[in-house]
Design a protein around this motif. Structure first.
Motif, PDB file in Angstrom:
ATOM      1  N   ASN A  87      -1.306   1.821   8.631  1.00 24.99           N
ATOM      2  CA  ASN A  87      -0.165   1.105   8.056  1.00 24.99           C
ATOM      3  C   ASN A  87       0.836   2.109   7.485  1.00 24.99           C
ATOM      4  OD1 ASN A  87      -1.346  -1.352   8.678  1.00 24.99           O
ATOM      5  ND2 ASN A  87      -2.330  -1.551   6.680  1.00 24.99           N
ATOM      6  N   LYS A  88       2.107   1.966   7.863  1.00 25.51           N
ATOM      7  CA  LYS A  88       3.121   2.974   7.539  1.00 25.51           C
ATOM      8  C   LYS A  88       4.054   2.578   6.408  1.00 25.51           C
ATOM      9  CE  LYS A  88       3.284   5.106  12.133  1.00 25.51           C
ATOM     10  NZ  LYS A  88       4.160   5.527  13.258  1.00 25.51           N
ATOM     11  N   ALA A  89       3.812   1.471   5.756  1.00 20.22           N
ATOM     12  CA  ALA A  89       4.719   1.030   4.695  1.00 20.22           C
ATOM     13  C   ALA A  89       4.720   2.035   3.549  1.00 20.22           C
ATOM     14  CB  ALA A  89       4.312  -0.353   4.197  1.00 20.22           C
ATOM     15  N   LYS A  90       5.915   2.519   3.201  1.00 25.10           N
ATOM     16  CA  LYS A  90       6.078   3.444   2.081  1.00 25.10           C
ATOM     17  C   LYS A  90       6.715   2.782   0.865  1.00 25.10           C
ATOM     18  CE  LYS A  90       6.706   7.364   5.218  1.00 25.10           C
ATOM     19  NZ  LYS A  90       7.620   8.462   5.657  1.00 25.10           N
ATOM     20  N   LYS A  91       7.336   1.634   1.092  1.00 24.16           N
ATOM     21  CA  LYS A  91       8.029   0.928   0.022  1.00 24.16           C
ATOM     22  C   LYS A  91       7.545  -0.511   0.003  1.00 24.16           C
ATOM     23  CE  LYS A  91      12.736  -0.394  -1.392  1.00 24.16           C
ATOM     24  NZ  LYS A  91      14.165  -0.284  -1.033  1.00 24.16           N
ATOM     25  N   ILE A  92       7.060  -0.965  -1.154  1.00 22.55           N
ATOM     26  CA  ILE A  92       6.567  -2.329  -1.327  1.00 22.55           C
ATOM     27  C   ILE A  92       7.509  -3.051  -2.289  1.00 22.55           C
ATOM     28  CG2 ILE A  92       4.609  -3.762  -1.962  1.00 22.55           C
ATOM     29  CD1 ILE A  92       4.007  -1.947   0.360  1.00 22.55           C
ATOM     30  N   THR A  93       8.096  -4.148  -1.802  1.00 19.17           N
ATOM     31  CA  THR A  93       9.007  -4.948  -2.619  1.00 19.17           C
ATOM     32  C   THR A  93       8.297  -6.225  -3.036  1.00 19.17           C
ATOM     33  OG1 THR A  93      10.901  -4.076  -1.399  1.00 19.17           O
ATOM     34  CG2 THR A  93      11.249  -6.048  -2.721  1.00 19.17           C
ATOM     35  N   GLN A 117      -4.698  -4.463  -6.006  1.00 15.22           N
ATOM     36  CA  GLN A 117      -5.852  -3.836  -5.356  1.00 15.22           C
ATOM     37  C   GLN A 117      -5.700  -3.828  -3.849  1.00 15.22           C
ATOM     38  OE1 GLN A 117      -9.119  -6.120  -6.932  1.00 15.22           O
ATOM     39  NE2 GLN A 117      -9.498  -4.682  -8.606  1.00 15.22           N
ATOM     40  N   ILE A 118      -5.232  -4.931  -3.270  1.00 17.84           N
ATOM     41  CA  ILE A 118      -5.074  -4.975  -1.814  1.00 17.84           C
ATOM     42  C   ILE A 118      -3.896  -4.114  -1.370  1.00 17.84           C
ATOM     43  CG2 ILE A 118      -3.530  -6.983  -1.650  1.00 17.84           C
ATOM     44  CD1 ILE A 118      -5.268  -7.953   0.676  1.00 17.84           C
ATOM     45  N   ILE A 119      -2.869  -3.960  -2.218  1.00 15.58           N
ATOM     46  CA  ILE A 119      -1.766  -3.055  -1.888  1.00 15.58           C
ATOM     47  C   ILE A 119      -2.256  -1.614  -1.886  1.00 15.58           C
ATOM     48  CG2 ILE A 119       0.408  -2.114  -2.764  1.00 15.58           C
ATOM     49  CD1 ILE A 119       1.147  -4.906  -3.669  1.00 15.58           C
ATOM     50  N   GLN A 120      -3.036  -1.269  -2.872  1.00 13.80           N
ATOM     51  CA  GLN A 120      -3.547   0.104  -2.962  1.00 13.80           C
ATOM     52  C   GLN A 120      -4.464   0.455  -1.799  1.00 13.80           C
ATOM     53  OE1 GLN A 120      -6.240   0.872  -6.226  1.00 13.80           O
ATOM     54  NE2 GLN A 120      -5.505   2.958  -6.467  1.00 13.80           N
ATOM     55  N   LYS A 121      -5.313  -0.474  -1.386  1.00  9.84           N
ATOM     56  CA  LYS A 121      -6.278  -0.193  -0.336  1.00  9.84           C
ATOM     57  C   LYS A 121      -5.680  -0.327   1.060  1.00  9.84           C
ATOM     58  CE  LYS A 121     -10.195  -1.719  -3.149  1.00  9.84           C
ATOM     59  NZ  LYS A 121     -11.298  -2.713  -3.279  1.00  9.84           N
ATOM     60  N   SER A 122      -4.748  -1.274   1.238  1.00  3.88           N
ATOM     61  CA  SER A 122      -4.233  -1.557   2.579  1.00  3.88           C
ATOM     62  C   SER A 122      -3.037  -0.696   2.946  1.00  3.88           C
ATOM     63  CB  SER A 122      -3.842  -3.038   2.685  1.00  3.88           C
ATOM     64  OG  SER A 122      -4.933  -3.867   2.366  1.00  3.88           O
ATOM     65  N   PHE A 123      -2.298  -0.198   1.956  1.00  2.00           N
ATOM     66  CA  PHE A 123      -1.101   0.596   2.230  1.00  2.00           C
ATOM     67  C   PHE A 123      -1.206   1.933   1.490  1.00  2.00           C
ATOM     68  CE2 PHE A 123       0.041  -3.888   2.497  1.00  2.00           C
ATOM     69  CZ  PHE A 123       0.566  -3.960   3.779  1.00  2.00           C
ATOM     70  N   PRO A 124      -2.049   2.842   1.973  1.00  2.00           N
ATOM     71  CA  PRO A 124      -2.251   4.108   1.265  1.00  2.00           C
ATOM     72  C   PRO A 124      -1.044   5.021   1.271  1.00  2.00           C
ATOM     73  CG  PRO A 124      -3.380   4.134   3.382  1.00  2.00           C
ATOM     74  CD  PRO A 124      -2.863   2.740   3.194  1.00  2.00           C
ATOM     75  N   ARG A 125      -0.065   4.769   2.152  1.00  2.00           N
ATOM     76  CA  ARG A 125       1.133   5.614   2.190  1.00  2.00           C
ATOM     77  C   ARG A 125       2.236   5.119   1.263  1.00  2.00           C
ATOM     78  NH1 ARG A 125       1.870   6.928   8.688  1.00  2.00           N
ATOM     79  NH2 ARG A 125      -0.330   7.342   9.129  1.00  2.00           N
TER      80      ARG A 125
END
Length: 823
Positions: free
Chosen positions: A375-381, A394-402
């Motif tokens: 998963n390449k997401a670098k910015k979470i809005t 928790q799911i953001i931290q584990k699923s989007f490590p970048r």
């Protein structure tokens, strides 16, 4: 000689490693033209010159001394827009850089100095123009379109970042050179006009972040202005942040882009799209498509269609056989929407994330964590009307490590849930946070900063920053101090109302931000002064308490009746209350020595050297008398746990004796002393478990003691002693009667010896004649045995009480029958 030594001692690989820690401009300035070997080492840095983020003085010196020597080697240059005049003199441009192919212009200012060079830059092969992050919504002038999108342009790669490029259909010309393009446009109309004039385009990345303004252009397959196809277009990335007309996009892709091999769509649309429509109307017509990534935010038109029914449309054979993993979750924004996307997530930004992400649905029952590394997401809005939960982060931290940036668009004042406030989740990879919230509870903001301890960039509103400054004196702000000191880029925004509309203004100027900075500095100075005052007050109180306590302690002279271990325990208690550190305890304790102990300390002071541990060991060794050790050893050997003594009391008493006997006694010896004195019931319950330490023995003994207390009530020591005394008194009272009865018993035994065998045999024969063995016995149901055999009792029985024959003592009617108490 030095250069020869340096050249011969270090290999080329080591220089490559050294260059990683130097700026390219410093590498060229320091090593170029030293000799042929170093010229070969720095050749890659000469071909690609990086002059960005360089001060004006260094740049002028570099342009005068280095660039004239290497200008014919340069193929690529990276430079800031403000310094473009120093690097590219207009009258010498073609002569200075004859081999220049690529140019990267960074940090473009509002005056746009590069615009005057566009006629020259369009003769290059690659051009990249990047505006600052603060200019996200700026629209550049039409000079870009009038110079770059023309028939005489030679550019093959053209990138625009953080800027809108207007496309004027009356200015743009057919450009056959451009192969790769990254651009931001205002509307979908501009997409149509742009692609219609780029017949040789191979890869295009189009972003429409603002609300489009449609001109009702109707696409028709037979329109003369629309080419039949874009035959060279192999890669298309389309990103529409706001509403995009999917019908127009579907028509464009299916008729123009039939040769696509890579397609990525990130759209926010109002039309209802499901897996069946994507498969039949779009993907089936792109026969050469190899890779397809998408993320759709679809408006739910039919309220009767739930999310489980919607995900079923992505379970056809097309999606399963082509290994398309699809996830879907609810997005309750202004209106109900579904967010459906493919895995792995290949876009840089993941927008409008809500708590419902935790309850996602999948077409192949895949876990989102299976694709986390891709998963390449670098910015979470994040956008939510209710507090954000711990499970979401928790799911953001584990699923989007970048992911490195968190943006909060909408949230309540208390925007973190209780479970997130009470459980600290550390997200170490987040380095940037942006808040578009005008109100935010300080405790929630504090918790969020604690969750992101490595944040370096912070965008926030003025009202929130003032709230932070107001709470900076609170004790809860202390853990945030190190995090705030680490922030390198702080951008403060505020709401400004002009002409009836409200906009966000960035406080960039020093005059605008200085009042907030001064207020913050004043708070910090006041806070530091108060902290120093509290520290001085605490030290004075500690010194006062220490002096009073030490004066009240008994001096130690080393006499035989003084135990050094007990005295040291008392002194350590005083020093611990006063919070005296170990390195300062020895001089204070030495003030309480007198007599022989004081003389000893003067002699051993150099050996002790201020060590508190050495001081205690030497004092105990020197002043512990032999008689004291013998007494302590005897007590320790004879110490046994009392019948009703708690094991904890016994435990600490034995350990105290062990310490007094030998403060260096090992754990095994202490354990043996404890086990030897345990009472039998506890020893049987603890020794089989083979405890390795004293603490393990104490824990096991406590558990056994508690279990025994539940089964049998514990009787106190005082009660036990009272019962024993009462029993002793009763035994003393009946002792004469027991003696008389024992003598009577001995007399009867002697009388029975004189009975002849014939007499006993005659009696036994009479019994057998009267009660044959075949008849059942009626001894317990008929007359008594004595009444049936009066002759036997008259001959053989004699009362122990009255001495008369014919009855037993228990049947005696005389007054002496009550003489014996019942035992």
């Amino acid at each position: 000689m030095e250069m020869s030594t340096l050249e011969s001692s270090l290999p080329n690989e080591l220089f490559d490693f050294i260059f990683l820690y130097l700026k390219p401009i410093d590498i060229v300035y320091s090593f170029f033209n030293l000799n042929g070997r170093f010229n070969n080492l720095v050749y890659p840095f000469i071909c690609t010159i990086d002059l960005s983020n360089v001060d004006e003085c260094t740049l002028n010196k570099y342009c005068q001394t280095i660039l004239p020597k290497i200008h014919h080697y340069i193929k690529s240059i990276k430079v800031d827009d403000k310094n473009i005049g120093s690097v590219f003199p207009l009258w010498l441009y073609s002569k200075i850089y004859p081999n220049l192919q690529s140019l990267f212009i960074t940090i473009v200012e509002k005056d746009d100095k590069y615009l005057s060079y566009l006629k020259l830059f369009k003769q290059l092969l690659n051009l990249r123009i990047c505006y600052g992050n603060g200019e996200d919504y700026k629209t550049v002038s039409h000079e870009l379109c009038s110079n770059l999108f023309q028939s005489d342009c030679r550019l093959q790669t053209l990138y625009f970042q953080n800027i809108y490029v207007p496309i004027n259909p009356h200015i743009i010309q057919r450009c056959v050179s451009i192969r790769k393009l990254i651009i931001k446009l205002h509307s979908f109309d501009s997409v149509y006009v742009l692609l219609n004039n780029l017949p040789s385009i191979e890869s295009v990345n189009i972003h429409i972040p603002q609300q489009q303004q449609q001109n009702d252009i109707e696409f028709h397959y037979y329109d003369k202005n629309i080419p039949l196809t874009l035959p060279k277009l192999k890669e298309l990335v389309f990103y529409g942040t706001f509403s995009v007309n999917y019908d127009y996009l579907e028509l464009l892709l299916s008729h123009w882009c039939s040769n696509l091999e890579y397609l990525a769509l990130n759209l926010y649309i109002d039309q209802f799209i499901d897996g069946e429509r994507l498969e039949k109307k779009l993907l089936s017509k792109l026969t050469k498509l190899i890779v397809f990534h998408f993320c759709f935010r679809i408006r739910v038109v039919d309220n009767t269609l739930n999310i489980d029914d919607y995900i079923q449309t992505y379970k056809s054979s097309y999606w399963i056989n082509n290994n398309h993993s699809i996830l879907c979750f609810n997005q309750p924004l202004q209106c109900p929407r579904y967010c459906v996307f493919s895995l792995p997530y290949m876009f840089d930004e993941f927008t409008y994330v809500t708590n419902d992400l935790v309850n996602y649905r999948s077409n192949v029952n895949d876990n989102i964590l299976l694709h986390s590394k891709r998963n390449k997401a670098k910015k979470i809005t994040l956008h939510n009307k209710v507090p954000y939960t711990l499970e979401l982060f928790q799911i953001i931290q584990k699923s989007f490590p970048r992911a490195k940036q968190l943006v909060f668009i909408d949230a309540p004042v208390h925007f973190l849930s209780d479970n997130l406030l009470n459980n600290l989740l550390v997200m170490k990879k987040i380095i940037c946070m942006v808040f578009y919230l005008d109100k935010l509870n300080f405790l929630h903001f504090r918790q969020l900063l604690l969750m992101t301890p490595n944040v370096l960039i912070l965008y926030t509103l003025q009202s929130l920053m003032l709230d932070v400054l107001r709470n900076s004196q609170d004790s809860s702000f202390q853990p945030l101090q190190s995090i705030c000191d680490r922030i390198r880029d702080l951008r403060i925004k505020r709401y400004v109302t002009t002409g009836g509309s409200t906009q966000i203004e960035l406080l960039d100027s020093t005059a605008q931000r200085q009042p907030l900075i001064d207020q913050y500095d004043h708070k910090q100075e006041e806070k530091k002064r108060q902290r120093e005052e509290r520290k001085e007050m605490t030290l004075s109180l500690q010194n006062l308490l220490l002096s009073k306590s030490v004066q009240g302690a008994e001096p130690f002279s080393g006499a035989d009746d003084q135990d050094p271990s007990d005295w040291l325990d008392e002194i350590e208690t005083i020093l611990a209350i006063a919070n005296v550190k170990d390195d300062a305890r020895t001089p204070i304790a030495a003030q309480c020595l007198s007599g022989d102990a004081a003389k000893w300390y003067k002699q051993a002071k150099a050996t002790i050297d201020g060590s508190w541990t050495t001081f205690k060991e030497e004092l105990i060794t020197t002043f512990t008398a032999t008689t004291q050790k013998l007494n302590i050893s005897t007590k320790l050997q004879n110490r046994r746990q009392g019948l009703n003594e708690p094991v904890q009391s016994y435990y600490f008493d034995v350990l105290g004796l062990c310490t007094k006997l030998d403060h260096r006694m090992g754990e095994e010896q202490k354990l043996l002393h404890l086990q030897r004195g345990l009472k039998l019931s506890l020893a049987q319950m603890t020794i089989p478990f083979n405890p390795k330490t004293c603490l393990e023995l104490l824990a096991q003994a406590k558990r056994s003691e508690a279990a025994a207390a539940i089964q049998t009530p514990v009787t106190s020591i005082a009660t036990t002693r009272t019962v024993t005394e009462e029993v002793s008194e009763e035994m003393a009272a009946i002792q004469p009667h027991l003696t008389h009865r024992r003598q009577s018993y001995l007399h009867d035994s002697q009388q029975l010896k004189y009975f002849s065998y014939n007499t006993r045999g005659r009696i036994r024969q009479q019994q057998q004649e009267r009660w044959p063995r075949s008849q059942p016995s009626t001894r317990w149901f008929g007359p008594s045995y004595r009444q049936q055999h009066p002759d036997y009792y008259s001959l053989s029985t004699e009362c122990y009480s009255c001495g008369k024959p014919g009855h037993f003592a228990r049947e005696c009617r005389s007054s002496r029958a009550n003489y014996y108490p019942k035992v």
